[in-house]
Write a protein that holds these residues in place. Structure first.
Motif, PDB file in Angstrom:
ATOM      1  N   ARG A 179       0.410  -8.663 -63.983  1.00 21.51           N
ATOM      2  CA  ARG A 179       1.422  -7.615 -63.834  1.00 21.51           C
ATOM      3  C   ARG A 179       2.600  -7.830 -64.778  1.00 21.51           C
ATOM      4  N   ASN A 180       2.914  -9.109 -65.062  1.00 28.26           N
ATOM      5  CA  ASN A 180       4.089  -9.424 -65.875  1.00 28.26           C
ATOM      6  C   ASN A 180       3.745  -9.952 -67.264  1.00 28.26           C
ATOM      7  N   ALA A 229      10.154 -15.804 -64.268  1.00 29.68           N
ATOM      8  CA  ALA A 229       8.883 -15.815 -64.995  1.00 29.68           C
ATOM      9  C   ALA A 229       8.978 -14.980 -66.268  1.00 29.68           C
ATOM     10  N   CYS A 230       9.624 -13.827 -66.169  1.00 30.26           N
ATOM     11  CA  CYS A 230       9.762 -12.959 -67.345  1.00 30.26           C
ATOM     12  C   CYS A 230      10.698 -13.576 -68.386  1.00 30.26           C
ATOM     13  N   ASP A 266       5.534 -15.683 -55.759  1.00 28.13           N
ATOM     14  CA  ASP A 266       5.155 -14.602 -56.671  1.00 28.13           C
ATOM     15  C   ASP A 266       5.724 -13.266 -56.194  1.00 28.13           C
ATOM     16  N   ASN A 267       5.984 -12.389 -57.149  1.00 31.44           N
ATOM     17  CA  ASN A 267       6.346 -10.991 -56.877  1.00 31.44           C
ATOM     18  C   ASN A 267       7.628 -10.796 -56.089  1.00 31.44           C
ATOM     19  N   THR A 268       8.537 -11.784 -56.156  1.00 32.41           N
ATOM     20  CA  THR A 268       9.865 -11.590 -55.580  1.00 32.41           C
ATOM     21  C   THR A 268      10.823 -11.366 -56.746  1.00 32.41           C
ATOM     22  N   ARG A 269      11.961 -10.770 -56.459  1.00 30.92           N
ATOM     23  CA  ARG A 269      12.874 -10.378 -57.530  1.00 30.92           C
ATOM     24  C   ARG A 269      13.285 -11.554 -58.416  1.00 30.92           C
ATOM     25  N   HIS A 283      -1.443 -15.535 -57.978  1.00 28.33           N
ATOM     26  CA  HIS A 283      -0.994 -15.893 -59.328  1.00 28.33           C
ATOM     27  C   HIS A 283      -1.651 -15.007 -60.381  1.00 28.33           C
ATOM     28  N   PHE A 312       0.124 -11.679 -60.289  1.00 29.17           N
ATOM     29  CA  PHE A 312       1.499 -11.852 -60.765  1.00 29.17           C
ATOM     30  C   PHE A 312       1.521 -12.036 -62.286  1.00 29.17           C
ATOM     31  N   CYS A 345      12.008 -14.613 -58.685  1.00 22.10           N
ATOM     32  CA  CYS A 345      10.884 -15.313 -59.324  1.00 22.10           C
ATOM     33  C   CYS A 345      10.280 -14.487 -60.448  1.00 22.10           C
ATOM     34  N   THR A 346      10.279 -13.192 -60.299  1.00 14.12           N
ATOM     35  CA  THR A 346       9.797 -12.320 -61.366  1.00 14.12           C
ATOM     36  C   THR A 346      10.755 -12.395 -62.557  1.00 14.12           C
TER      37      THR A 346
END
Length: 153
Positions: free
Chosen positions: A85-86, A51-52, A42-45, A79, A82, A47-48
Motif C-alpha cells: 500500500r505504501n 515508514a513513508c 502497521d496502517n496507523t497514522r 506487513h 502495508f 507508523c505510516t
C-alpha cells in the motif's frame, strides 16, 4: 532488560519478512550497515508516516551503504499489505512474539509498543539509538547522519 546502548553488541535474530522469507540480521550485516527500526503497528497514522519517511530517504540510506529494516509484531500478511500500500522498498519483519523487541529493549509505553531506531555497524555493534513514540522525523534524520558518518570513515 533496558534498551541496548551505543557500543552494545546487537543480538542476532531470524524473522520472516513480508513475503514469508526468513531474514537473519548477521547475514544482512555481512553486506551493509543496518538501520533497524521498531514500530508499534502497521496502517496507523504515525507508523505510516514513519515508514513513508524511511521510504522517501531509502535511496540516501542505500547510497551510504545501509539497509533499512522495520520490525513490529504484526503478521507477515499485514506487513505485505502495508508494504504494498505504501510502496516500501525495504523489508518489514514480523516479530509475532515480541522476542526480538524484548532482546533490544524497545520498550512499550503501557499497551503501545515503543518506537526505537538502532543503527548497527557491519561488526554488529550498536552505533546509534533513538527512541521517541511521537517525534518521528529524528528517527530518519539522525539515523541517516550516523550512517553517512560510518560510510565516510
Amino acid at each position: 532488560m533496558g534498551t541496548l546502548q551505543v557500543g552494545d553488541k546487537a543480538p542476532d535474530f531470524t524473522l520472516p519478512d513480508q513475503t514469508g522469507k526468513k531474514v537473519t540480521l548477521s547475514e544482512v550485516l555481512a553486506e551493509k550497515v543496518v538501520v533497524l527500526y521498531f514500530y508499534p503497528k502497521d496502517n496507523t497514522r504515525g507508523c505510516t508516516a514513519e515508514a513513508c519517511s524511511f521510504r522517501d530517504s531509502y535511496e540516501n540510506f542505500a547510497d551510504a551503504g545501509a539497509e533499512v529494516i522495520g520490525v513490529s509484531s504484526d503478521t507477515v500478511a499485514s506487513h505485505e499489505t502495508f508494504a504494498g500500500r505504501n510502496a516500501l522498498p525495504f523489508v518489514l519483519l514480523s516479530d509475532a512474539g515480541r522476542v526480538v523487541r524484548r532482546q533490544y529493549g524497545a520498550a512499550s509505553l503501557g499497551l503501545v509498543p515503543g518506537r526505537v531506531t538502532f543503527v548497527i555497524d557491519r561488526d554488529g555493534t550498536v552505533r546509534h539509538v533513538f527512541s521517541s513514540v511521537l517525534n518521528i522525523g529524528p528517527h530518519i534524520e539522525e539515523a541517516l547522519k550516523v550512517v553517512r558518518e560510518l560510510h565516510a570513515a
